[in-house]
Design an enzyme around this catalytic site. Structure first.
Site, short mmCIF file in Angstrom:
data_model
loop_
_atom_site.label_atom_id
_atom_site.label_comp_id
_atom_site.label_asym_id
_atom_site.label_seq_id
_atom_site.Cartn_x
_atom_site.Cartn_y
_atom_site.Cartn_z
N ASP A 29 5.51 -0.13 1.53
CA ASP A 29 6.75 0.43 2.05
C ASP A 29 6.63 0.79 3.53
O ASP A 29 5.58 1.23 3.99
CB ASP A 29 7.10 1.68 1.24
CG ASP A 29 8.36 2.36 1.72
OD1 ASP A 29 9.43 1.74 1.60
OD2 ASP A 29 8.29 3.51 2.19
N GLU A 73 7.17 -4.65 3.58
CA GLU A 73 8.54 -4.36 3.99
C GLU A 73 8.45 -4.03 5.48
O GLU A 73 8.12 -2.90 5.86
CB GLU A 73 9.12 -3.18 3.21
CG GLU A 73 10.58 -2.94 3.54
CD GLU A 73 10.97 -1.47 3.64
OE1 GLU A 73 12.17 -1.19 3.80
OE2 GLU A 73 10.09 -0.61 3.59
#
Length: 733
Positions: free
Chosen positions: A411, A464
């Protein structure tokens, strides 16, 4: 007789002793041994022979410390097993003395942790149920180099930090203790006193394998040694599923809101219920992988798991670690890979967590210009500290090894790569060269990827990452970060923006649908329609489509067809596959009742068929990450809003023609050049009545004509329904 100095006795009584093993337990004493025990509330403490249970001596109460007992035994000066018997009123009980046991952590473990290379750090830190020196119990170990004293506390000792102070191991800053008789399910925390003698808030175990259900915050002892894995064949062959030349279609799931049990207080499903219901649904829909939003324990439901505190603990919201393993294994049994969202970029400041863990900025930076995220009100890990980098990289490996996870989606990578991420001038500190790149984070990510792929063959890592940082999915030996894949955030933003426009205006934004091909092969891309696109007032995917309801569904069907035909692996957040009508709410179930409507059921059938075709037509996936797999046929027809391209696999794979019409106008006799002469079979039409469309199309396919078009010697004359995407594949004999 006094067997303890006044200073030592008072340090034990007051709970400030920094070396309890030098006082408590068995020690040399003038030709024999002395045994000391701290037993608050006891009237009498006796030493028993370990085998016979005979009393060896009664310990005397220390005159300076009323809860400290000590006694002399005239026997050889060597360690020997014994038990202690305690008396308090009418209550008499026998127990082991934690301070008679030697260390558990070895010198090699200390050395590896000290240099930041202990790959299996979770095997020495945390709480481990074990047999030590012939006795069952739990070994605790925690890193707190700047603490004066660290203790294990819990119900078992009345949360009294004086009862089980730990042994400090050398210069590494690790503290440890073996506590007999403690086992699975016991709650605990660490009580720390800082260098200034101040008592800190109780801390959960940074490497704890289990946690209490929020809002409670204690760690729970979990035994990870018992699961009998039955997925050996899957693990040995998963590399075939995770490769860039394989079909990868990911269903992103928030376990707490996928489906709930309304009859039982709207509770979320358990891991065991998900092992049945979610696994079978994902299988039926044809997805190859599932991606779970963060599993690591987190205190605040509204963070969706992206502000974790217990990085090594699967959230108790759905069950135990053993039950989580059962769910993972159920996915594997059906041939479905399991990815988890992993959050090494930041952590919250909750008092029981990592912040100021030992009274100092241990895991974070002291200077908030380096160690604070203004967007999320969270702290940034100090990647340049070898023990912290070791803690995080070992956590990545922990999930891959202990839970057989098949991949990590990391993330907020962009926030890790840049020191000035979301910061104003003067709110960040440049690197040693005066630049904005976070060298330490970059090095950490590279090392993590190297280790993950080396130690867990066949897995994938996914970034990401929303910037133009070069080489995110390039190998580290070529200067890259070493991820297997990167989310294509640019494609997602551009195409969703295009689809939100009224079709009459789309001709002015034609490039939004074609620009992605200019950089499509700069990384190994995944096309993500994630949870981020259906929150914070954005509405659902269906909400973002223009027009009346029937038009919205047609637009969404055409968009999904465009996406599955476009180069890049696929990711779709739950609910999108049946056109969830409302924006996602983490506190409630998806609107499954909508499947009672034809339009929603039609979208679900389309996604199921898109996944089936994606897996069975190699041209749609074989060269997802190679330019040889794509050829534009029509990319300049802005006025018509028509897009057409051919996907290629290997030489023996039938090519696939993808055609999208993003206007509500049917295009009849629309000529498109193609690469091969013959019959092109219409294998998918998003306007099909099967999907609640208008049922217009090409009656099963079209034959080429020797009419040159789009630089090709042969062409097709097609009917392209309004707001639709069609797939044609060359019929092979």
């Amino acid at each position: 007789m006094t067997y303890t100095s006044r200073k030592d006795a008072l340090s034990i009584q007051s709970g400030v002793c920094d070396d309890p093993f030098s006082i408590l337990g068995l020690h040399d004493w003038e030709g024999g041994v002395v045994i000391r025990a701290f037993a608050p509330g006891s009237a009498k403490v006796e030493v028993l022979d370990y085998t016979s249970g005979a009393v060896q001596c009664e310990l005397e109460r220390d005159k300076n410390a009323p809860d400290l007992f000590a006694g002399f035994l005239n026997r050889p000066n060597e360690r020997f097993p014994y038990k202690l018997r305690y008396t308090r009123g009418d209550n008499i009980w026998t127990g082991e003395d934690p301070y008679r046991f030697g260390p558990v952590i070895g010198e090699l473990d200390e050395y590896l942790f000290g240099e930041g290379t202990h790959q299996t750090l979770w095997k020495i830190l945390g709480a481990h149920v074990m047999k030590h020196e012939g006795v069952e119990g739990t070994h605790f170990a925690v890193w707190a180099p700047n603490a004066r004293r660290v203790s294990v506390v819990g119900n078992f000792n009345g949360w009294d930090g004086r009862r089980h102070p730990m042994r400090q191991r050398g210069v590494t800053g690790v503290w440890e203790i073996f506590i007999p008789a403690l086992g699975e399910g016991e709650t605990y925390k660490y009580e720390l006193i800082n260098r200034q003698g101040q008592l800190l808030p109780l801390k959960a175990d940074p490497v704890g394998f289990g946690s209490e259900h929020p809002p409670r915050t204690a760690s729970i002892i979990r035994d990870l040694s018992s699961h009998d894995w039955q997925d050996v064949e899957w693990i040995e062959n998963r590399y075939k599923k995770n490769n860039i030349d394989q079909p990868i279609s990911i269903y992103e799931v928030h376990l707490g809101s996928w489906r709930r049990v309304a009859e039982e207080g709207n509770r979320p499903l358990s891991y065991l219920e998900l092992a049945d219901q979610l696994v079978q649904y994902v299988k039926d829909m044809g997805f190859t992988h599932v991606e779970l939003m963060p599993i690591s324990e987190f205190p605040f439901d509204g963070s969706w798991g992206y502000q974790p505190v217990g990085l090594f603990a699967p959230t108790i919201r759905h069950g135990t670690p053993e039950e989580f393993r059962t769910m993972v294994e159920a996915f594997h049994a059906e041939g479905i890979g399991v990815l988890i969202d992993w959050v090494p970029g930041h952590f919250p400041e909750d008092a029981h967590g990592l912040a100021k863990f030992d009274g100092t900025a241990l895991y974070e930076h002291e200077d908030r210009r380096e160690g604070y995220h203004p967007d999320w009100n969270t702290l940034v890990y100090n990647y340049g500290r070898r023990e912290v980098a070791n803690f995080l990289s070992a956590n990545a490996l922990y999930w891959l090894k202990e839970y057989h996870i098949d991949g990590l989606r990391v993330d907020a990578v962009a926030s890790m790569l840049y020191r000035d991420y979301s910061r104003n001038e003067g709110e960040w500190i440049p690197n040693k060269d005066g630049g904005r790149e976070n060298y330490e984070a970059i090095e950490f990510l590279r090392n993590m990827n190297i280790m993950a792929y080396r130690e867990s063959p066949g897995i994938m890592t996914v970034a990401e990452e929303s910037t133009a940082f070069s080489g995110v999915s390039a190998p580290t030996n070529h200067g890259g970060l070493g991820f297997g894949f990167k989310w294509n955030m640019g494609w997602m933003n551009d195409t969703l923006r295009y689809m939100s426009h009224d079709p009459v205006h789309r001709k002015y934004h034609h490039h939004d649908m074609t620009f992605g091909m200019h950089y499509a092969y700069s990384e190994n891309y995944i096309l993500p329609l994630s949870h981020d696109e259906v929150v914070h007032g954005k509405g659902s995917l269906l909400d973002r489509m223009p027009g009346y309801p029937a038009d919205q569904f047609a637009n969404l069907r055409a968009y999904f067809g465009y996406m599955w035909g476009h180069p890049g692996k696929k990711l779709l957040f739950m609910g999108g596959e049946f056109a969830q009508g409302e924006e996602w709410n983490h506190d409630q179930s998806l609107d499954w009742h909508l499947l009672g409507h034809d339009f929603q059921r039609g979208v679900q059938s389309l996604v199921r068929d898109l996944n089936r075709l994606y897996k069975t037509l190699p041209a749609l996936y074989r060269n997802d990450c190679r330019p040889a797999g794509f050829e534009w046929i029509q990319c300049h027809s802005a006025d018509d809003s028509v897009f057409a391209w051919i996907r290629y696999g290997d030489k023996t794979d039938a090519p696939v023609l993808v055609v999208s019409n993003m206007t509500p106008v049917e295009r009849q006799n629309y000529r498109l050049g193609v690469s091969h002469a013959g019959r092109w079979v219409e294998v998918l039409n998003t306007d099909s009545s099967l999907y609640s469309g208008g049922g217009r199309g090409n009656l099963g396919g079209a034959n080429t004509e020797e009419i040159a078009s789009h630089g090709k010697d042969v062409s097709l004359s097609l009917t392209i329904p309004p707001l639709s995407t069609l797939y044609f594949t060359l019929e092979q004999h």
